[in-house]
Design a protein around this motif. Sequence first.
Motif, short mmCIF file in Angstrom:
data_model
loop_
_atom_site.label_atom_id
_atom_site.label_comp_id
_atom_site.label_asym_id
_atom_site.label_seq_id
_atom_site.Cartn_x
_atom_site.Cartn_y
_atom_site.Cartn_z
N GLU B 180 43.57 68.23 58.04
CA GLU B 180 43.92 68.30 56.73
C GLU B 180 43.97 67.14 55.90
OE1 GLU B 180 46.06 70.60 54.38
OE2 GLU B 180 44.84 71.85 55.67
N GLN B 181 44.09 65.94 56.55
CA GLN B 181 43.68 64.57 55.74
C GLN B 181 43.67 63.76 56.67
OE1 GLN B 181 47.17 63.09 53.70
NE2 GLN B 181 45.80 63.11 51.60
N LEU B 184 44.47 58.72 52.43
CA LEU B 184 44.90 58.86 50.95
C LEU B 184 43.87 58.37 50.30
CD1 LEU B 184 48.68 57.88 50.94
CD2 LEU B 184 47.76 60.03 50.26
N ALA B 243 41.15 65.79 41.01
CA ALA B 243 42.19 65.64 42.08
C ALA B 243 41.99 66.21 43.28
CB ALA B 243 43.58 65.92 41.65
N GLN B 244 41.44 67.53 43.41
CA GLN B 244 40.83 68.41 44.30
C GLN B 244 40.01 67.70 45.06
OE1 GLN B 244 40.61 72.24 42.15
NE2 GLN B 244 42.05 72.93 43.64
N ALA B 246 39.35 64.45 45.07
CA ALA B 246 39.92 63.36 45.94
C ALA B 246 40.51 63.79 47.11
CB ALA B 246 41.17 62.58 45.13
N ASP B 247 41.29 65.06 47.14
CA ASP B 247 41.81 65.81 48.26
C ASP B 247 40.64 66.08 49.47
OD1 ASP B 247 43.65 67.20 50.14
OD2 ASP B 247 42.37 68.88 49.44
N LEU B 248 39.33 66.45 48.85
CA LEU B 248 38.31 66.86 49.61
C LEU B 248 37.71 65.66 50.29
CD1 LEU B 248 35.34 68.90 48.20
CD2 LEU B 248 34.97 67.24 49.83
N GLY B 250 39.36 63.05 50.96
CA GLY B 250 40.23 62.35 51.82
C GLY B 250 40.26 63.21 53.43
N ARG B 251 39.44 64.40 53.28
CA ARG B 251 39.79 65.14 54.67
C ARG B 251 38.66 64.52 55.50
NH1 ARG B 251 41.55 71.24 53.79
NH2 ARG B 251 42.85 70.96 51.65
N PRO B 308 39.08 74.00 48.94
CA PRO B 308 38.63 72.56 49.18
C PRO B 308 38.20 72.19 50.57
CG PRO B 308 40.58 72.63 47.75
CD PRO B 308 40.24 74.10 48.33
#
Lengths: 79, 397
Positions: B180-181, B184, B243-244, B246-248, B250-251, B308
């Motif tokens: 998932e991550q 950050l 923001a998505q 950034a999440d992507l 971060g994975r 994502p």
Amino acid sequence: MTGRAHPGTIVFVDESTGKEDSKPVAQVPESVAFALVDGRRESVVRVVARLGNGTRTLTSYGADGRVLSTLVQRVDGKS
Amino acid sequence: MAMVRPTRGAAPSEPETPQPEGLERPAAQGPHEVRVRGPFDEAAYEGVAAGPRLVDAARARLELLAAPHRLVRPFVAYTLRDLSSLPALAGGPDPLTASRLGVADAQAWVAATPGYAELSSADRQRFLAVMGGEANPRSLRARAALSAVPFVASAADLRLALSDKKSMPSVISVDESLPEQHALVKLTGPTYVERHAFYGATLPADVYTLEVDGRSVPVFAPHPDAQGGWMGKDPARSNLSPAQVADLVGRLPAANRALLQSVTINPVRNPDDVYWGETYGMPNFESDMACGSDGKVLLFALSVVRDPGEAADSLAHETGHVWSGRLWIDPQRKAEWEAAVASDGLVVSAYAKSSLGEDAAETVALYSMVRGTLREAEYRAMFPARFGILDQAFAAP
């Protein structure tokens, strides 16, 4: 961006059928015939299409055999 | 458990061995025919139809375990060399529910084939590694695929089984995905730009910055209008938000993130899709993402909602191309990867077979997905040379 003369033809390879097709660069969109790498315009001389997991990946190669870019496409039915 | 019932033989003279349920013990000496009640796969036992074969019970048990049970056959007849191992035949897992072989059975299965003795020690090691995984999907696939291997497999049959597409995923993201991550990622901005050359459209843009690992990665996004869309937006298409993205990012593991130079959230579809659609006779397909060898990523607007996690898995593969593209400018480094592929003797996925570059990208993706998991050691046993190279480049502290 620097301009470079294209060698003249691009070979398109479809790995799923084994078919190879050579096209004059004049018949190919400029965005396909060239790849921008670090701000430089590099000639694409070979494009290989490969199928996998609902996608088709087009890998563009330069004259020296290097991968210049990859383009992932969704094949019908992929969501 | 299938019932094992002797069909020939005298009464036992030495009843020292406890009888499995459902068995009648015949004479202890000489060959004995037993019938194992099914249902069993008709095709798998085609050779048995002409009459019982002389096998030992352990072998019979392996065959029962490995066979798929799609068609009904009332019983399978074996002639056991002796009865000492009859309890083993009766005491194994129920072949009706054991659709996949366990590790020990799979390895015994392969070792019992005539071809195994002719394999090189390297090929034997490869079989042990592929069949020996408890946690990874590849080993489950390989063990399940054994049901298609002939009972009398030659060395050539076994080598084919090692490279059989049925024993591996089509692409690695079918079996594995990124956690998932990993980190950050701080998203700062945006800075407004009145005219930005997106791919296929020049529009107002918001330029964000992803701050991660002490680096800054620019993200180019279309500037939203009051309705939350953007100028020229196709209502049938959407894309990730900053923001998505950034999440992507971060994975991705740190070493993969380090290969990214920028991410563009393209507001329109790839204008080249028309050309590609004509080329491949598929007018409806659409470009998902592009990645240059310089690490610049382009996410095209799609007619479907992009996941994502799926996009991150694709990026793990694409960063493999970026890595190999940079490294292989030196022919010696490319030769090292070629040598590692030959040494490992196995491929990560069917897709990895298509070229050396795809082999590297698929292996980088796998490495990124399983690093630090229980499955890592199992994959490392299958691909030791390639994982060794990736340890130098991708193993973040």
